[in-house]
Design an enzyme around this catalytic site. Structure first.
Site, PDB file in Angstrom:
ATOM      1  N   LYS A  38      -5.690  -0.585  -7.422  1.00 22.94           N
ATOM      2  CA  LYS A  38      -6.992  -0.485  -6.918  1.00 22.94           C
ATOM      3  C   LYS A  38      -8.006  -0.073  -8.118  1.00 22.94           C
ATOM      4  CE  LYS A  38      -5.957  -1.168  -2.715  1.00 22.94           C
ATOM      5  NZ  LYS A  38      -6.372  -2.308  -1.921  1.00 22.94           N
ATOM      6  N   TYR A  68       0.027   1.902  -7.353  1.00 20.46           N
ATOM      7  CA  TYR A  68      -0.629   1.288  -6.283  1.00 20.46           C
ATOM      8  C   TYR A  68      -2.179   1.666  -6.573  1.00 20.46           C
ATOM      9  CZ  TYR A  68      -3.509   1.663  -1.858  1.00 20.46           C
ATOM     10  OH  TYR A  68      -4.326   1.394  -1.062  1.00 20.46           O
ATOM     11  N   SER A  98     -10.235   2.265  -2.315  1.00 16.64           N
ATOM     12  CA  SER A  98      -9.553   3.612  -1.828  1.00 16.64           C
ATOM     13  C   SER A  98     -10.047   4.831  -2.675  1.00 16.64           C
ATOM     14  CB  SER A  98      -7.959   3.485  -2.018  1.00 16.64           C
ATOM     15  OG  SER A  98      -7.617   4.908  -2.093  1.00 16.64           O
ATOM     16  N   LYS A 118       0.892  -1.120   0.055  1.00 12.36           N
ATOM     17  CA  LYS A 118      -0.025  -0.048   0.174  1.00 12.36           C
ATOM     18  C   LYS A 118       0.652   1.044  -0.062  1.00 12.36           C
ATOM     19  CE  LYS A 118      -0.330   0.433   4.986  1.00 12.36           C
ATOM     20  NZ  LYS A 118      -1.031   1.092   6.182  1.00 12.36           N
TER      21      LYS A 118
HETATM   22  P1  NAD Z   1      -1.189  -3.337   5.943  1.00 13.57           P
HETATM   23  O1  NAD Z   1      -0.056  -3.158   5.262  1.00 13.57           O
HETATM   24  O2  NAD Z   1      -1.114  -2.914   7.557  1.00 13.57           O
HETATM   25  O3  NAD Z   1      -2.035  -4.528   5.789  1.00 13.57           O
HETATM   26  C1  NAD Z   1      -2.027  -5.369   4.693  1.00 13.57           C
HETATM   27  C2  NAD Z   1      -1.585  -6.839   5.229  1.00 13.57           C
HETATM   28  O4  NAD Z   1      -1.743  -7.677   4.009  1.00 13.57           O
HETATM   29  C3  NAD Z   1      -0.205  -6.807   5.655  1.00 13.57           C
HETATM   30  O5  NAD Z   1      -0.337  -7.660   7.190  1.00 13.57           O
HETATM   31  C4  NAD Z   1       0.667  -7.625   4.815  1.00 13.57           C
HETATM   32  O6  NAD Z   1       1.464  -8.441   5.347  1.00 13.57           O
HETATM   33  C5  NAD Z   1      -0.417  -8.522   4.220  1.00 13.57           C
HETATM   34  N1  NAD Z   1      -0.246  -8.869   2.822  1.00 13.57           N
HETATM   35  C6  NAD Z   1       0.339  -8.037   1.581  1.00 13.57           C
HETATM   36  N2  NAD Z   1       0.630  -8.861   0.601  1.00 13.57           N
HETATM   37  C7  NAD Z   1       0.367 -10.195   0.968  1.00 13.57           C
HETATM   38  C8  NAD Z   1       0.388 -11.120   0.365  1.00 13.57           C
HETATM   39  N3  NAD Z   1       0.764 -11.635  -0.989  1.00 13.57           N
HETATM   40  N4  NAD Z   1       0.045 -12.613   0.958  1.00 13.57           N
HETATM   41  C9  NAD Z   1      -0.487 -12.514   2.165  1.00 13.57           C
HETATM   42  N5  NAD Z   1      -0.608 -11.370   2.779  1.00 13.57           N
HETATM   43  C10 NAD Z   1      -0.106 -10.113   2.368  1.00 13.57           C
HETATM   44  O7  NAD Z   1      -2.183  -2.139   5.435  1.00 13.57           O
HETATM   45  P2  NAD Z   1      -3.609  -1.581   5.658  1.00 13.57           P
HETATM   46  O8  NAD Z   1      -3.483  -0.104   5.831  1.00 13.57           O
HETATM   47  O9  NAD Z   1      -4.166  -2.308   7.011  1.00 13.57           O
HETATM   48  O10 NAD Z   1      -4.544  -1.782   4.417  1.00 13.57           O
HETATM   49  C11 NAD Z   1      -5.366  -3.022   4.363  1.00 13.57           C
HETATM   50  C12 NAD Z   1      -6.085  -2.675   2.595  1.00 13.57           C
HETATM   51  O11 NAD Z   1      -6.427  -1.346   2.634  1.00 13.57           O
HETATM   52  C13 NAD Z   1      -4.991  -2.652   1.737  1.00 13.57           C
HETATM   53  O12 NAD Z   1      -5.666  -3.388   0.555  1.00 13.57           O
HETATM   54  C14 NAD Z   1      -4.627  -1.204   1.356  1.00 13.57           C
HETATM   55  O13 NAD Z   1      -4.585  -1.327   0.162  1.00 13.57           O
HETATM   56  C15 NAD Z   1      -6.329  -0.688   1.773  1.00 13.57           C
HETATM   57  N6  NAD Z   1      -6.404   0.895   1.692  1.00 13.57           N
HETATM   58  C16 NAD Z   1      -5.464   1.261   3.042  1.00 13.57           C
HETATM   59  C17 NAD Z   1      -5.429   2.616   3.293  1.00 13.57           C
HETATM   60  C18 NAD Z   1      -4.937   3.104   4.256  1.00 13.57           C
HETATM   61  O14 NAD Z   1      -4.667   4.565   4.365  1.00 13.57           O
HETATM   62  N7  NAD Z   1      -4.097   2.480   5.289  1.00 13.57           N
HETATM   63  C19 NAD Z   1      -6.080   3.447   2.448  1.00 13.57           C
HETATM   64  C20 NAD Z   1      -7.035   3.038   1.586  1.00 13.57           C
HETATM   65  C21 NAD Z   1      -7.116   1.557   1.242  1.00 13.57           C
HETATM   66  C1  UD1 Z   2      -1.873   8.786   0.380  1.00 13.23           C
HETATM   67  C2  UD1 Z   2      -2.326   8.348  -0.899  1.00 13.23           C
HETATM   68  C3  UD1 Z   2      -3.574   7.284  -1.006  1.00 13.23           C
HETATM   69  C4  UD1 Z   2      -3.674   6.363   0.279  1.00 13.23           C
HETATM   70  C5  UD1 Z   2      -3.461   6.996   1.592  1.00 13.23           C
HETATM   71  C6  UD1 Z   2      -3.151   6.168   2.646  1.00 13.23           C
HETATM   72  C7  UD1 Z   2      -1.069   9.766  -2.352  1.00 13.23           C
HETATM   73  C8  UD1 Z   2      -1.219  11.020  -3.346  1.00 13.23           C
HETATM   74  N1  UD1 Z   2      -2.208   9.386  -1.994  1.00 13.23           N
HETATM   75  O1  UD1 Z   2      -3.164   9.863   0.864  1.00 13.23           O
HETATM   76  O2  UD1 Z   2      -3.775   6.957  -2.197  1.00 13.23           O
HETATM   77  O3  UD1 Z   2      -4.678   5.797   0.111  1.00 13.23           O
HETATM   78  O4  UD1 Z   2      -2.176   7.699   1.453  1.00 13.23           O
HETATM   79  O5  UD1 Z   2      -1.953   5.445   2.457  1.00 13.23           O
HETATM   80  O6  UD1 Z   2      -0.036   9.304  -2.013  1.00 13.23           O
HETATM   81  N2  UD1 Z   2       1.014  15.962   4.761  1.00 13.23           N
HETATM   82  C9  UD1 Z   2       1.917  16.946   5.267  1.00 13.23           C
HETATM   83  N3  UD1 Z   2       3.054  16.432   5.769  1.00 13.23           N
HETATM   84  C10 UD1 Z   2       3.299  15.021   6.058  1.00 13.23           C
HETATM   85  C11 UD1 Z   2       2.381  14.198   5.565  1.00 13.23           C
HETATM   86  C12 UD1 Z   2       1.321  14.403   4.863  1.00 13.23           C
HETATM   87  O7  UD1 Z   2       1.419  18.011   5.221  1.00 13.23           O
HETATM   88  O8  UD1 Z   2       4.478  14.741   6.621  1.00 13.23           O
HETATM   89  C13 UD1 Z   2      -0.333  16.138   4.172  1.00 13.23           C
HETATM   90  C14 UD1 Z   2      -0.447  15.582   2.801  1.00 13.23           C
HETATM   91  O9  UD1 Z   2       0.100  16.619   1.979  1.00 13.23           O
HETATM   92  C15 UD1 Z   2      -2.124  15.334   2.466  1.00 13.23           C
HETATM   93  C16 UD1 Z   2      -2.351  15.117   4.344  1.00 13.23           C
HETATM   94  O10 UD1 Z   2      -1.126  15.582   5.063  1.00 13.23           O
HETATM   95  O11 UD1 Z   2      -2.607  16.596   2.413  1.00 13.23           O
HETATM   96  C17 UD1 Z   2      -2.775  13.480   4.234  1.00 13.23           C
HETATM   97  O12 UD1 Z   2      -1.468  13.026   3.504  1.00 13.23           O
HETATM   98  P1  UD1 Z   2      -1.153  11.204   3.506  1.00 13.23           P
HETATM   99  O13 UD1 Z   2      -1.555  10.842   5.272  1.00 13.23           O
HETATM  100  O14 UD1 Z   2       0.010  11.122   3.065  1.00 13.23           O
HETATM  101  O15 UD1 Z   2      -2.339  10.837   2.894  1.00 13.23           O
HETATM  102  P2  UD1 Z   2      -2.975  11.213   1.365  1.00 13.23           P
HETATM  103  O16 UD1 Z   2      -1.855  11.907   0.757  1.00 13.23           O
HETATM  104  O17 UD1 Z   2      -4.115  11.784   1.375  1.00 13.23           O
END
Ligand code: NAD
Ligand code: UD1
Length: 338
Positions: free
Chosen positions: A154, A150, A125, A85
């Site tokens: 999605k 990435y 996402s 991610k």
């Molecule tokens: P995370 O990295 O904490 O969790 C993902 C888990 O998947 C991890 O434990 C990793 O070990 C496991 N994994 C990855 N590839 C694998 C594979 N090939 N086989 C088995 N396990 C595998 O991430 P998260 O933040 O919990 O995200 C979960 C889901 O949500 C992901 O699909 C991510 O893209 C999506 N998502 C996350 C965010 C965010 O900001 N965290 C935002 C939008 C979408």
């Molecule tokens: C990013 C990803 C998004 C993903 C999400 C969670 C991009 C363009 N988007 O979202 O696809 O789902 O992470 O993993 O990368 N910021 C600061 N200072 C910092 C860090 C962030 O000012 O040190 C600001 C950023 O400019 C943004 C906000 O905080 O405006 C949130 O940032 P972040 O947490 O990285 O998430 P996104 O960029 O929204």
């Protein structure tokens, strides 16, 4: 009811397993631990009193995924979190991202079809919207070309699911489009694991507040927003976890209107980076050292969700106040330093 949770030791997965177990579901997790630790299982056990089933498994391995389903074929539904991610990393490692995120999804779908498991909830996402022309974004807001591999995984995953559901009439899929998940469980027993220098705002902020980083950069104060800093829809991870439980119930009870549905999962409220810093300081009493720096390449200006569809159809709404979420993030940061 038994639910198979891929990526269940990860950040959002572990919180969702807690909510599922609290609601009486039996959970089996598959995770290869490439971005999580087995200790999350112990955290889940301490919170819920139940140790979830767990298998260390790489879902890009089609044979191993099939074996897993053969052993647990009686599962009622799957929640597929497993994915890589890190947006920035994906730009440098596109093959790894396409291979991991798409092959794991297709292996899960092939096994679901073979073993007659008919219900799937998928992690999508808000990145699929990019910078939308009109805010807030609804589910009918057009998707935009992805900015990163990435983000593209999605988009492609949603397309795969739509095409799959179209021909597999028995299959039911809900994709949840998360906005910006933040925070940690109020018990501080599970949360997001930091890897290296954080890219995301909240881990960078809590590490700065803890003195691990000297200063938080606020990326830009010249956006077209009320205070000039960028605006996002920050969703508490426990609220987000609960959205999965209601989505699973909708599928299991046959209340879905189509066999491929998608929902925005956010709060419906946009907050700026400067508002987040102020809310954190209010919630914790800890001052954050920050400096405004130029915009980060690839960032969008503002996005927040219209959550009407999730509110009405799923009967779900985000409820945790932002101060509470930020306090939980801070307590988790302190827990990590113990
Ligand atoms: P995370 O990295 O904490 O969790 C993902 C888990 O998947 C991890 O434990 C990793 O070990 C496991 N994994 C990855 N590839 C694998 C594979 N090939 N086989 C088995 N396990 C595998 O991430 P998260 O933040 O919990 O995200 C979960 C889901 O949500 C992901 O699909 C991510 O893209 C999506 N998502 C996350 C965010 C965010 O900001 N965290 C935002 C939008 C979408
Ligand atoms: C990013 C990803 C998004 C993903 C999400 C969670 C991009 C363009 N988007 O979202 O696809 O789902 O992470 O993993 O990368 N910021 C600061 N200072 C910092 C860090 C962030 O000012 O040190 C600001 C950023 O400019 C943004 C906000 O905080 O405006 C949130 O940032 P972040 O947490 O990285 O998430 P996104 O960029 O929204």
């Amino acid at each position: 009811m038994k639910i198979f949770v891929t990526g269940g030791t990860g950040y959002i997965g572990s919180h969702t397993v807690v909510e599922l177990q609290r609601e009486g579901f039996e959970v089996v997790i598959a995770d290869n631990l490439c971005n999580s630790r087995a200790e999350a299982l112990e955290g889940i056990r301490q919170i819920t009193g139940v140790m979830p089933g767990f298998e260390r498994l790489d879902l890009t391995d089609a044979g191993a995924t099939r074996d897993f389903f053969a052993r647990h074929g009686e599962v009622d539904a799957v929640i597929h979190f497993a994915a890589l991610k890190a947006v920035g990393e994906s730009v440098h490692k596109p093959l790894e991202y396409y291979s991991n995120n798409l092959n794991s999804l297709m292996n899960v779908l092939a096994s679901m079809r073979e073993f007659g498991v008919r219900h799937l909830v998928f992690s999508s996402s808000c990145t699929v919207y990019g910078q939308a022309e009109r805010l807030p974004v609804t589910e009918s807001t057009p998707r935009r070309e992805a900015e990163s591999p990435y983000g593209n995984t999605k988009m492609m995953s949603e397309d795969i699911l739509r095409d799959f559901a179209r021909v597999e009439g028995e299959m039911n899929v809900i994709a949840l489009r998360y906005f910006n998940p933040i925070g940690a469980h109020p018990s501080s027993l599970i949360g997001e694991l930091p890897t290296g220098v954080p890219n995301n705002l909240i881990p960078y902020l809590t590490q700065t507040a803890a003195g691990i980083r000297p200063e938080l950069s606020v990326f830009g104060d010249d956006y077209d927003t009320p205070d000039g800093s960028a605006v996002r829809d920050y969703i508490d991870v426990v609220d987000l976890a609960k959205a999965h439980v209601v989505a699973i119930r909708r599928l299991l009870e046959g209340r879905n209107r189509q066999n491929f549905e998608f929902f925005n999962i956010g709060t419906g409220r946009g907050l700026s980076v400067l508002e987040i810093i102020r809310a954190f300081e209010r919630a914790t009493g800890v001052k954050v050292n920050f400096r405004v720096t130029p915009r980060r390449a690839g960032d969008i200006e503002k996005v927040w969700a219209d959550t009407t569809l999730a509110n009405h159809e799923l009967g779900w709404k985000a409820v945790v106040p932002i101060e509470e979420t930020l306090l939980n993030a801070w307590n988790w940061q302190k827990h990590l330093m113990q």
